[in-house]
Design a protein around this motif. Structure first.
Motif, PDB file in Angstrom:
ATOM      1  N   GLU A  79       0.851  -1.210  -0.174  1.00 46.82           N
ATOM      2  CA  GLU A  79      -0.134  -0.040   0.012  1.00 46.82           C
ATOM      3  C   GLU A  79       0.847   1.350  -0.195  1.00 46.82           C
ATOM      4  O   GLU A  79       0.570   2.062  -0.665  1.00 46.82           O
ATOM      5  N   VAL A  80       1.878   1.139   0.726  1.00 44.28           N
ATOM      6  CA  VAL A  80       2.651   2.363   1.059  1.00 44.28           C
ATOM      7  C   VAL A  80       3.493   2.841  -0.317  1.00 44.28           C
ATOM      8  O   VAL A  80       3.584   3.871  -0.752  1.00 44.28           O
ATOM      9  N   SER A  83       1.265   3.847  -3.172  1.00 42.73           N
ATOM     10  CA  SER A  83       0.055   4.934  -3.441  1.00 42.73           C
ATOM     11  C   SER A  83       0.435   6.341  -3.025  1.00 42.73           C
ATOM     12  O   SER A  83      -0.456   7.161  -2.943  1.00 42.73           O
ATOM     13  N   PRO A  84       1.564   6.738  -2.680  1.00 42.18           N
ATOM     14  CA  PRO A  84       1.783   7.965  -2.117  1.00 42.18           C
ATOM     15  C   PRO A  84       1.287   9.053  -3.089  1.00 42.18           C
ATOM     16  O   PRO A  84       1.478   9.267  -4.060  1.00 42.18           O
ATOM     17  N   TYR A  85       0.241   9.787  -2.455  1.00 40.69           N
ATOM     18  CA  TYR A  85      -0.508  11.226  -3.321  1.00 40.69           C
ATOM     19  C   TYR A  85       0.513  11.712  -3.781  1.00 40.69           C
ATOM     20  O   TYR A  85       1.400  12.208  -3.105  1.00 40.69           O
ATOM     21  N   SER A  88      -0.357   7.404  -7.456  1.00 37.38           N
ATOM     22  CA  SER A  88      -0.668   6.296  -7.489  1.00 37.38           C
ATOM     23  C   SER A  88      -0.155   5.357  -8.726  1.00 37.38           C
ATOM     24  O   SER A  88      -0.153   5.693  -9.711  1.00 37.38           O
ATOM     25  N   TRP A  90      -1.475   2.498  -9.348  1.00 37.04           N
ATOM     26  CA  TRP A  90      -2.580   1.501  -9.553  1.00 37.04           C
ATOM     27  C   TRP A  90      -3.322   2.008 -10.869  1.00 37.04           C
ATOM     28  O   TRP A  90      -3.774   3.286 -10.920  1.00 37.04           O
ATOM     29  N   GLN A  91      -3.710   1.129 -11.603  1.00 33.70           N
ATOM     30  CA  GLN A  91      -4.253   1.493 -13.052  1.00 33.70           C
ATOM     31  C   GLN A  91      -5.770   0.802 -12.792  1.00 33.70           C
ATOM     32  O   GLN A  91      -6.344   0.551 -13.814  1.00 33.70           O
ATOM     33  N   ILE A  92      -5.945   0.376 -11.681  1.00 33.48           N
ATOM     34  CA  ILE A  92      -7.343  -0.365 -11.225  1.00 33.48           C
ATOM     35  C   ILE A  92      -7.983   0.422 -10.489  1.00 33.48           C
ATOM     36  O   ILE A  92      -7.355   1.158  -9.256  1.00 33.48           O
ATOM     37  N   PRO A  93      -9.340   0.379 -10.080  1.00 34.38           N
ATOM     38  CA  PRO A  93      -9.923   0.747  -9.075  1.00 34.38           C
ATOM     39  C   PRO A  93      -9.505   0.439  -7.735  1.00 34.38           C
ATOM     40  O   PRO A  93      -9.479  -0.912  -7.562  1.00 34.38           O
ATOM     41  N   TRP A  94      -9.136   0.926  -6.818  1.00 36.45           N
ATOM     42  CA  TRP A  94      -8.228   0.646  -5.735  1.00 36.45           C
ATOM     43  C   TRP A  94      -8.582   1.454  -4.432  1.00 36.45           C
ATOM     44  O   TRP A  94      -8.770   2.552  -4.437  1.00 36.45           O
ATOM     45  N   LEU A  95      -8.671   0.896  -3.231  1.00 36.78           N
ATOM     46  CA  LEU A  95      -9.370   1.043  -2.105  1.00 36.78           C
ATOM     47  C   LEU A  95      -8.492   0.818  -0.752  1.00 36.78           C
ATOM     48  O   LEU A  95      -8.401  -0.420  -0.724  1.00 36.78           O
ATOM     49  N   HIS A  96      -8.055   1.522   0.072  1.00 34.67           N
ATOM     50  CA  HIS A  96      -7.113   1.307   0.981  1.00 34.67           C
ATOM     51  C   HIS A  96      -8.110   1.946   2.118  1.00 34.67           C
ATOM     52  O   HIS A  96      -8.071   3.289   2.182  1.00 34.67           O
ATOM     53  N   SER A  97      -8.236   1.008   3.158  1.00 35.86           N
ATOM     54  CA  SER A  97      -8.866   1.665   4.386  1.00 35.86           C
ATOM     55  C   SER A  97      -8.063   1.804   5.731  1.00 35.86           C
ATOM     56  O   SER A  97      -7.293   2.791   5.960  1.00 35.86           O
ATOM     57  N   VAL A  98      -8.070   0.654   6.296  1.00 31.05           N
ATOM     58  CA  VAL A  98      -6.783   0.388   7.508  1.00 31.05           C
ATOM     59  C   VAL A  98      -6.217  -0.981   7.240  1.00 31.05           C
ATOM     60  O   VAL A  98      -6.243  -1.668   6.401  1.00 31.05           O
TER      61      VAL A  98
ATOM     62  N   ASN B  93     -11.933   6.565   9.988  1.00 29.37           N
ATOM     63  CA  ASN B  93     -11.370   6.239   8.586  1.00 29.37           C
ATOM     64  C   ASN B  93     -12.413   6.594   7.524  1.00 29.37           C
ATOM     65  O   ASN B  93     -12.305   7.156   6.556  1.00 29.37           O
ATOM     66  N   VAL B 203      -9.971   4.974  -9.988  1.00 25.11           N
ATOM     67  CA  VAL B 203      -9.283   5.814  -9.132  1.00 25.11           C
ATOM     68  C   VAL B 203      -8.625   5.166  -7.761  1.00 25.11           C
ATOM     69  O   VAL B 203      -9.241   3.977  -7.673  1.00 25.11           O
ATOM     70  N   ILE B 205      -8.425   5.220  -4.047  1.00 23.02           N
ATOM     71  CA  ILE B 205      -9.149   5.789  -2.752  1.00 23.02           C
ATOM     72  C   ILE B 205      -8.408   5.203  -1.447  1.00 23.02           C
ATOM     73  O   ILE B 205      -8.326   4.229  -1.433  1.00 23.02           O
ATOM     74  N   MET B 208      -1.811   7.322   0.321  1.00 24.82           N
ATOM     75  CA  MET B 208      -1.297   7.934   1.594  1.00 24.82           C
ATOM     76  C   MET B 208      -0.861   9.304   1.280  1.00 24.82           C
ATOM     77  O   MET B 208      -0.829   9.883   0.223  1.00 24.82           O
TER      78      MET B 208
END
Ligand SMILES: Cc1ncc(C[n+]2csc(CCOP(=O)(O)OP(=O)(O)O)c2C)c(N)n1
Ligand code: SF4
Ligand SMILES: [Mg+2]
Lengths: 335, 417
Positions: A79-80, A83-85, A88, A90-98, B93, B203, B205, B208
């Protein structure tokens, strides 16, 4: 059974070069139209097994679903570094929560898709060994138990790498980590503890469980593709060396992974409905020492030689070989 | 249609009328009747294609909704107390991700000592998580606030807690006017997400964010709450236009004009407070009351506008900032900063202790005549406390405090425990 050893010189391994395979059997990555779920430019270390495993696994999911997929990611290296804003990879819809909820979040995505009648879109959840066997274990077991339509991919690098190499429930016997230091009477992670998540997954009776390794990427792709042909909860446990945490040479990641498989320490198998249905035999078992010696995290076993520990680890490998009938000459152990 | 109905049943009906698409629930008293009713409705096919997931924990429940909401599904759950704390990481979150989930909080105390009865410690513990928090005074308002909550959440893309007092409301049978499906459909448009997991338009979501943008992201979450200060009264008015009754809003006033002393509280105790105000006014006391309906966002401006002429505001709150005092009163003081108004904190109703009209009347008189120590604990049994403090001072192994107190209170009330 008699067989003839064939050596493929282009790789020096048992991997069959793509050129020799039928078009349909070639790896996803070898195709000109291959996707790129995880793009270049992410921040993984050199030789990161997790980055490699994730890209092969997710590209195989993309191919299997014609890109109609969503990925949910637990906190961790993957994840880290990806994904740093706002960069990203990722070329796919991607979701990180916790950290500990990826399986539940994926269950929610699957439930939303059911509610909306969009069951052509498929869901993958992914996390490291810590996210999977430790902190997310409750959510994972819940997802399995409800048989939610989620493929869960565990990238097992055998420790909490993102926080700087601490012990997880998947850290192997006698490995050094920063919380199982190579000091005291039994240096490294104690013997006889830890969890075997593929077997725990099997105990849930879910439709499909498999182990895979970056040592055999074609096998990884095949298992992912097979998993995507099945509905319900599915689990693939992928062995991914981490040069930083294992203190191994980044250029040797594939070799290290291969020795884990060929020594019997990381058996490759599939299980359907809780029963082992297939396994990848080892053609020639290598001693565990060859695997351990390439990794600084086991250095204390060799200097001076800790015969007892080496024998105990060899016994783990031998037991796996017996349990999963990995050598053609040996029948499966009663389980 | 008007019905004599249990609060939990009424809320479940209201939630069902909002056409949720995914619910994930984990049982905890006093929330259970709500989720049991919803699970039956889903199983009976009464809520379209809605999915109801029985999950392994509250953390799992809210996590499921995080996935569902990010996939564009209208999502709902209910919890309280230990359950809300168990899901705490996901609570923050969901707000951080801006997912418009609606959650009922059947307000209950937090242990230890374990206690299943009502106070506001649970939702207060999550007050800075980024969720809007609306408090219902009675079951009619609980129903109405749920319907408003979905519209508010989805308009702002921000999660909303609807807080209703455990047992006092969830298990009370009252007359409630349940709206029709047509009315709700008129009021609540289909959910149109601002962000969604879509293979056609992928996208990331939950990526970091480092120091370069984190403060800005947090400010924008705060800004949403500022927008809510405008949206809450507007949506409450839109609700009134369709349902012909007033519900919600930022705060409600009861005889506040010309009042020198104002009582301020959240939730069901406002019924008692209004009765006390009536009695005090008959006796000639210039008293009024403010019911805080929106606790998050905190309506500082509206509150200052209403209270600026009052000499005294007595905040009756069912929570305690241990080591400090009042939570709500601190925020009231901030809202009235610079005014000569005295703000009193009355800690009351913890763990389900009843707040009687007589006690409210007494406290108003005591405050006005003698002033109150800060904070003031309503109906505190000093005898039992002093005995326990003496015991603790005298012996090192004084034992578990709650058990000692139970024994002492049992002794002092003449009951054998
Ligand atoms: C609740 C919580 N506890 C701890 C952490 C700190 N943390 C973040 S990633 C991580 C390690 C992840 O390990 P693993 O799942 O094995 O993934 P890896 O980084 O090794 O790929 C930890 C401990 C966290 N983010 N959240
Ligand atoms: S620490 Fe290990 S798992 Fe993490 S990015 Fe580096 S090599 Fe990969
Ligand atoms: Mg790991």
């Amino acid at each position: 059974m008699s067989y003839q050893r064939v050596k493929f010189y282009q790789t020096g391994t048992f991997t069959v070069g793509n050129r020799l395979l039928d078009e349909g059997d070639r790896t996803v990555q070898a195709r000109t139209d291959r996707s790129n779920s995880l793009n270049s430019g992410h921040r993984a270390c050199q030789g990161c097994g997790e980055a490699l495993g994730a890209r092969y696994a997710l590209d195989a999911v993309m191919r299997a679903t014609q890109n109609k997929m969503v990925a949910v990611n637990a906190t961790g290296c993957l994840e880290v570094f990806s994904s740093p804003y706002p960069e990203s990879a990722w070329q796919i819809p991607w979701l990180h929560s916790v950290f500990g909820n990826a399986p539940a979040v994926a269950s929610g995505v699957a439930a939303a898709l059911r509610a909306k009648g969009k069951t052509d879109i498929r869901v993958v959840a992914q996390g490291g060994d810590g996210a999977t066997v430790d902190i997310g274990f409750g959510c994972l077991s819940g997802m399995f138990e409800r048989n939610d339509d989620v493929l869960y991919l565990c990238y097992d690098n055998e420790a909490y790498m993102n926080t700087g190499v601490q012990r997880s429930g998947a850290t192997p016997a006698r490995a050094w980590t920063n919380t199982t230091q190579a000091v005291g009477t039994e240096p490294g992670n104690p013997m006889g503890i830890g969890k075997n998540l593929p077997r725990i997954a099997m105990a849930h009776g879910i439709p499909f469980v498999a182990t895979a390794s970056v040592a055999d990427l074609h096998d990884l792709e095949t298992k992912v593709t097979k998993a995507m042909s099945i509905r319900g909860a599915r689990y693939i446990h992928i062995h991914v060396p981490c040069p930083l945490g294992w203190k191994s040479d980044p250029a040797q990641t594939i070799k290290v992974a291969r020795l884990a498989v060929e020594s019997g320490l990381f058996p490759l198998f599939e299980a359907e409905g809780g029963v082992v249905s297939d396994r990848t035999p080892i053609r020639k078992q290598v001693p565990v020492e060859q695997y351990l010696a390439l990794q600084g995290r086991f250095k204390h076993l060799f200097n001076p030689r800790d015969e007892e520990a080496l024998a105990a680890i060899q016994a783990i490998a031998d037991r796996n070989i017996h349990l999963y009938a990995l050598l053609p000459t040996k029948p499966a152990m009663e389980t | 249609m008007k019905q004599q109905i249990e609060g939990s049943q009424a809320v479940a009906q209201a939630v069902a009328l909002c056409r949720p698409e995914v619910m994930a629930c984990y049982p905890i008293s006093p929330q259970t009747h709500i989720v049991e009713t919803l699970s039956r409705k889903v199983k009976a096919g009464e809520i379209g294609n809605c999915q109801f997931l029985n999950v392994e924990s509250e953390f799992g429940a809210l996590s499921v909704l995080i996935g569902a909401s990010a996939m564009g599904a209208r999502s709902y759950t209910a919890t309280t107390s230990q359950g809300l704390l168990f899901m705490a990481e996901a609570v923050y979150n969901a707000a951080g991700l801006g997912l418009p989930i609606v959650m009922t909080i059947a307000n209950r105390a937090i242990g230890a000592p374990i206690n299943i009865w009502n106070d506001h410690s649970d939702s207060m513990a999550m007050r800075d998580a980024g969720w809007l928090q609306l408090f219902a005074e009675d079951n009619q308002e609980a129903v109405d606030l749920h319907i408003q909550a979905f519209r508010l959440a989805e308009e702002l893309s921000c999660p909303v807690m609807v807080c209703m007092d455990g047992y006092i409301l969830t298990h009370a049978f009252e007359e409630v006017d349940l709206p029709t499906q047509e009315q709700v459909d008129d009021f609540l448009p289909p959910f149109e997400p601002v962000q969604v997991l879509d293979p056609q338009d992928p996208v990331s979501i939950g990526a970091m964010v480092g120091p370069e943008a984190f403060t800005e992201v947090r400010y924008l979450a705060h800004h949403k709450h500022l927008q809510a200060l405008e949206a809450i009264p507007r949506i409450s008015q839109a609700f009134q236009d369709i349902f012909q009754r007033s519900s919600g809003g930022l705060l409600k006033q009861y005889h506040t004009d010309e009042a020198e002393t104002l009582l301020l509280a959240l939730g069901s105790v406002n019924g008692t407070i209004k009765d006390a105000v009536d009695d005090l006014r008959t006796e000639g006391w210039p008293v009024g009351a403010i019911q805080l309906c929106s606790y998050r966002p905190f309506p500082s401006h509206a509150l200052r506008h209403v209270a600026h002429n009052a000499k005294r505001v007595i905040v009756i709150e069912k929570d305690l900032a241990v080591g400090n005092g009042g939570i709500v009163s601190g925020e009231v003081k901030l809202a009235l900063q610079g005014l000569p108004t005295i703000v009193d904190t009355v800690i009351a109703g913890l763990g389900g202790r009843a707040i009687s009209k007589a006690a409210v009347i007494d406290i108003v008189k005591a405050a006005c005549l003698e002033g109150l120590e800060e904070p003031h604990f309503l109906d505190l049994n000093w005898e039992a406390i002093n005995r326990e403090l003496t015991k603790q001072a005298e012996q090192r192994r004084s034992g578990p405090t709650p058990e000692n107190l139970l024994r002492e209170i049992g002794l002092s009330s003449g009951k054998a425990l």
